[in-house]
Scaffold this active site. Structure first.
Site, PDB file in Angstrom:
ATOM      1  N   HIS A 155       0.837  -1.218   0.000  1.00  0.00           N
ATOM      2  CA  HIS A 155       0.000   0.000   0.000  1.00  0.00           C
ATOM      3  C   HIS A 155       0.866   1.260   0.000  1.00  0.00           C
ATOM      4  O   HIS A 155       0.430   2.299   0.483  1.00  0.00           O
ATOM      5  CB  HIS A 155      -0.949   0.036   1.203  1.00  0.00           C
ATOM      6  CG  HIS A 155      -1.667  -1.247   1.452  1.00  0.00           C
ATOM      7  ND1 HIS A 155      -2.885  -1.538   0.874  1.00  0.00           N
ATOM      8  CD2 HIS A 155      -1.326  -2.339   2.179  1.00  0.00           C
ATOM      9  CE1 HIS A 155      -3.260  -2.764   1.262  1.00  0.00           C
ATOM     10  NE2 HIS A 155      -2.335  -3.265   2.049  1.00  0.00           N
ATOM     11  N   SER A 276      14.206  21.506 -16.333  1.00  0.00           N
ATOM     12  CA  SER A 276      12.971  22.255 -16.557  1.00  0.00           C
ATOM     13  C   SER A 276      13.318  23.560 -17.253  1.00  0.00           C
ATOM     14  O   SER A 276      14.399  24.112 -17.041  1.00  0.00           O
ATOM     15  CB  SER A 276      12.297  22.530 -15.213  1.00  0.00           C
ATOM     16  OG  SER A 276      11.484  23.673 -15.296  1.00  0.00           O
ATOM     17  N   LYS A 282      15.463  21.826 -11.072  1.00  0.00           N
ATOM     18  CA  LYS A 282      14.859  20.537 -11.398  1.00  0.00           C
ATOM     19  C   LYS A 282      15.788  19.588 -12.141  1.00  0.00           C
ATOM     20  O   LYS A 282      16.586  19.974 -12.967  1.00  0.00           O
ATOM     21  CB  LYS A 282      13.586  20.745 -12.262  1.00  0.00           C
ATOM     22  CG  LYS A 282      12.433  21.366 -11.532  1.00  0.00           C
ATOM     23  CD  LYS A 282      11.858  20.489 -10.432  1.00  0.00           C
ATOM     24  CE  LYS A 282      10.978  19.375 -10.944  1.00  0.00           C
ATOM     25  NZ  LYS A 282       9.769  19.843 -11.604  1.00  0.00           N
ATOM     26  N   GLU A 289       9.407   8.320 -17.076  1.00  0.00           N
ATOM     27  CA  GLU A 289       8.024   8.754 -17.316  1.00  0.00           C
ATOM     28  C   GLU A 289       7.573   8.404 -18.737  1.00  0.00           C
ATOM     29  O   GLU A 289       6.434   8.003 -18.961  1.00  0.00           O
ATOM     30  CB  GLU A 289       7.894  10.267 -17.094  1.00  0.00           C
ATOM     31  CG  GLU A 289       8.028  10.649 -15.630  1.00  0.00           C
ATOM     32  CD  GLU A 289       8.183  12.152 -15.450  1.00  0.00           C
ATOM     33  OE1 GLU A 289       7.289  12.901 -15.887  1.00  0.00           O
ATOM     34  OE2 GLU A 289       9.199  12.579 -14.876  1.00  0.00           O
TER      35      GLU A 289
END
Ligand code: ARG
Length: 460
Positions: A155, A276, A282, A289
Site C-alpha cells: 500500500h 525544466s 529541477k 516517465e
C-alpha cells in the site's frame, strides 16, 4: 495499371487508392517479401510448375531489386498499393514474362501471412536480446547491493525490511518470464502459411515443406483457411510486449518515486534525466516517465488488433491489413524503450544511506518484534496485539522500537529481555529471512545464480 485490373473497366478513385494503399507502412517487409518469393519460385521450378530458366531470371531479378532498395536506388509511391505488388510489378518491368509466372500457385493472402511471420520472427529475436541485456543489468545491480537495506512496501506504506538486491530480483524474475513468453510466442509463430493460396490452397503440386525449410520455418500451417486468416501470433506478441511494458512501467514508477526528494534512494545520471525550462533546480526522470507513458500506447496497439479481428468471418478480409501499423508500432516502441531504460539503470547511482534511514522509520521491524515473542513461546495473535500497543506507545513517546527502554518493553510483556534489540535490528531482520525467495544475502545469492544460469543457457 493495377496488376489485378483485368475485370475492371475503370481505374480506382484516387481517394480509394489512398485508403487502400499499405505501401506506406508495409514496405518495411520488403526483404521478407523477396525471401518468400525466392523460396516460392525455386519450389515452383523444382516441382516443374514453371520453367527453371524463368525461376533463374526471377531469382536474379529479385536479388537486384533487393540490392537497389538497400542502396536507396529504388522506392515506390502509393500507386503500387502494397509491398507485394510493388516488388512483383517491378520484377516484371525488369525481366518481362518470367516475372509474370512468379505469382503462380500463390495469393497475396498467403504472401502477406508469410511475410509478416518472417518479419516478426526476426523482431522477436532482437527484442529478446534486448530483454536479456536488461536482465543482465538488473542482475549486476543486484549483485552490488545485497547489503543495501531498504524498506519494502505494501500500500506504499513501509512494511518490512529488505535489500535493494532482493528488490531488483523481483524485476529480474519478471524479465525472465518476459523472455520465456517471447520464446513461446516465437515457437508458436514458427509455421509457414505459404501454399494456403487465397484461402483453399491450390491445385498445383506444390511442395510446402520445401518452402518452409527454405524460409527457416520449423513446420507448415495445418489448414489453409486458418493459414491466411490467423493473426493470433501478432496479438500474442503484442500481449507479450504489453506485459513487458507493464513491468517496465512499474519499474519506472518506482524509479520516479525513488528520485523524488521524499525518497532520494537513487540518483539518475545527467545523461538520462532532463531539466525544466523554468525551474533551475529541477532534474526530472523523463525517461522513466516516457516508458511509463508509452506503455499505454503498446496496450492500445494490442486492443486495436484484437478489435479489428473480433468479428471477422473466415478467411482473409481487408480489415486484416490493419494488423501492421499496431504491431509495428508496438515493436518500435519497445525497441526504443529497452536500450535507454537499460542504460538509465546501468548509470543509476544508489543512495544506501537514505534507504537505510527510511528503513529505520516506520516500524518496519514490528513483525520481527512480534516473532521474537512467538519464538519465546507466545501465540502469534497475542504477540501481534502487544507489539501493536508498543508501536502506539512509540508514536506517543516519539520513539522507535530500537530506542524504547527495556522497562517500556517489559511494562507490556515480561517476556521481553534485552536480547530483543538484537532481534529487531534491521540487519538481523533481513538476515533471518533466509527462506528460499527471501531477502537474506544467501537467499538472494541463490536467486541471482538461478537467473545467471538462465542467462548462460541462452548465451550458449
Ligand atoms: N496489403 C494487403 C494486406 O496487408 C495484402 C493482402 C491483400 N489481399 C487481398 N485479397 N486484397 O493485408
Amino acid at each position: 495499371m493495377k496488376l489485378w485490373s483485368g475485370r475492371f473497366d475503370k481505374n480506382t478513385d484516387a481517394l480509394v487508392d489512398e485508403l487502400n494503399a499499405s505501401i506506406g507502412f508495409d514496405f518495411r517487409m520488403y526483404r521478407q517479401d523477396i525471401e518468400g518469393s525466392l523460396a516460392h519460385s525455386a519450389m515452383l521450378a523444382k516441382q516443374g510448375i514453371i520453367p527453371k530458366k524463368d525461376a533463374e531470371l526471377i531469382a536474379d531479378g529479385l536479388k537486384e531489386i533487393l540490392k537497389d532498395i538497400e542502396d536507396g536506388k529504388l522506392s515506390f509511391g502509393s500507386d503500387v498499393e502494397d509491398v507485394h505488388m510493388a516488388i512483383e510489378g517491378e520484377l516484371t518491368r525488369r525481366i518481362g514474362d518470367a516475372g509474370k509466372r512468379l505469382h503462380t500457385a500463390r495469393s497475396r493472402n498467403d504472401q502477406v501471412a508469410v511475410d509478416i511471420r518472417l518479419y516478426l520472427k526476426q523482431e522477436i529475436s532482437e527484442i529478446r536480446l534486448l530483454v536479456l541485456g536488461l536482465l543482465e543489468t538488473v542482475l549486476n545491480l543486484s549483485e552490488k547491493s545485497t547489503d543495501v537495506i531498504m524498506p519494502a512496501y505494501t500500500h506504499l506504506q513501509r512494511a518490512q525490511p529488505t535489500t535493494f538486491a532482493h528488490y531488483m530480483m523481483a524485476y529480474a524474475n519478471m524479465l525472465r518470464r518476459d523472455v520465456t513468453r517471447l520464446e513461446d510466442c516465437l515457437a508458436r509463430m514458427d509455421e509457414c502459411p505459404l501454399g494456403s493460396g487465397a484461402l483453399t490452397a491450390t491445385t498445383y503440386p506444390i511442395d510446402r515443406e520445401y518452402v518452409a525449410r527454405e524460409l527457416g520455418f520449423s513446420r507448415i500451417t495445418q489448414n489453409s483457411l486458418d493459414g491466411v486468416s490467423d493473426r493470433d501470433f501478432a496479438i500474442e506478441l503484442m500481449n507479450d510486449l504489453s506485459i513487458l511494458m507493464m513491468h517496465l512501467s512499474r519499474f519506472s514508477e518506482e524509479i520516479i518515486l525513488w528520485c523524488s526528494w521524499e525518497f532520494k534512494f537513487v540518483e539518475l545520471d545527467d545523461a538520462y534525466s532532463t531539466g525544466s525550462s523554468i525551474m533551475p533546480q529541477k532534474k526530472n526522470p523523463d525517461i522513466a516517465e516516457l516508458v511509463r507513458g508509452k506503455t499505454g500506447r503498446v496496450y492500445g496497439d494490442l486492443i486495436t488488433l484484437l478489435t479489428v479481428m473480433k468479428a471477422l468471418p473466415l478467411a482473409y478480409n481487408k480489415d486484416m491489413q490493419e494488423d501492421k501499423e499496431p504491431v509495428f508500432d508496438a515493436i518500435d516502441t519497445v525497441k526504443k524503450c529497452l536500450p535507454v531504460f537499460d542504460a538509465m539503470l546501468n548509470t543509476m547511482r544508489l543512495n544506501p544511506q537514505n534507504m537505510r534511514e527510511a528503513a529505520g522509520r516506520g516500524f518496519i521491524n514490528a513483525t520481527d518484534c512480534a516473532d521474537y515473542l512467538v519464538k519465546k513461546g507466545m501465540p502469534f495473535r497475542d504477540a501481534y496485539t502487544i507489539v501493536g500497543r508498543l508501536v502506539n506507545h512509540c508514536i506517543e513517546a516519539g520513539k522507535t522500537l530500537e530506542t524504547l527502554e527495556i522497562e517500556e518493553y517489559r511494562s507490556l510483556s515480561p517476556v521481553f529481555e534485552p536480547d530483543v534489540y538484537d532481534a529487531i535490528s534491521l540487519d538481523a531482520c533481513v538476515a533471518a529471512r533466509g527462506v528460499a525467495g527471501g531477502p537474506s544475502k544467501e537467499s538472494v545469492k541463490a536467486q541471482i545464480s538461478y537467473i545467471r544460469e538462465f542467462l548462460e543457457e541462452r548465451n550458449k
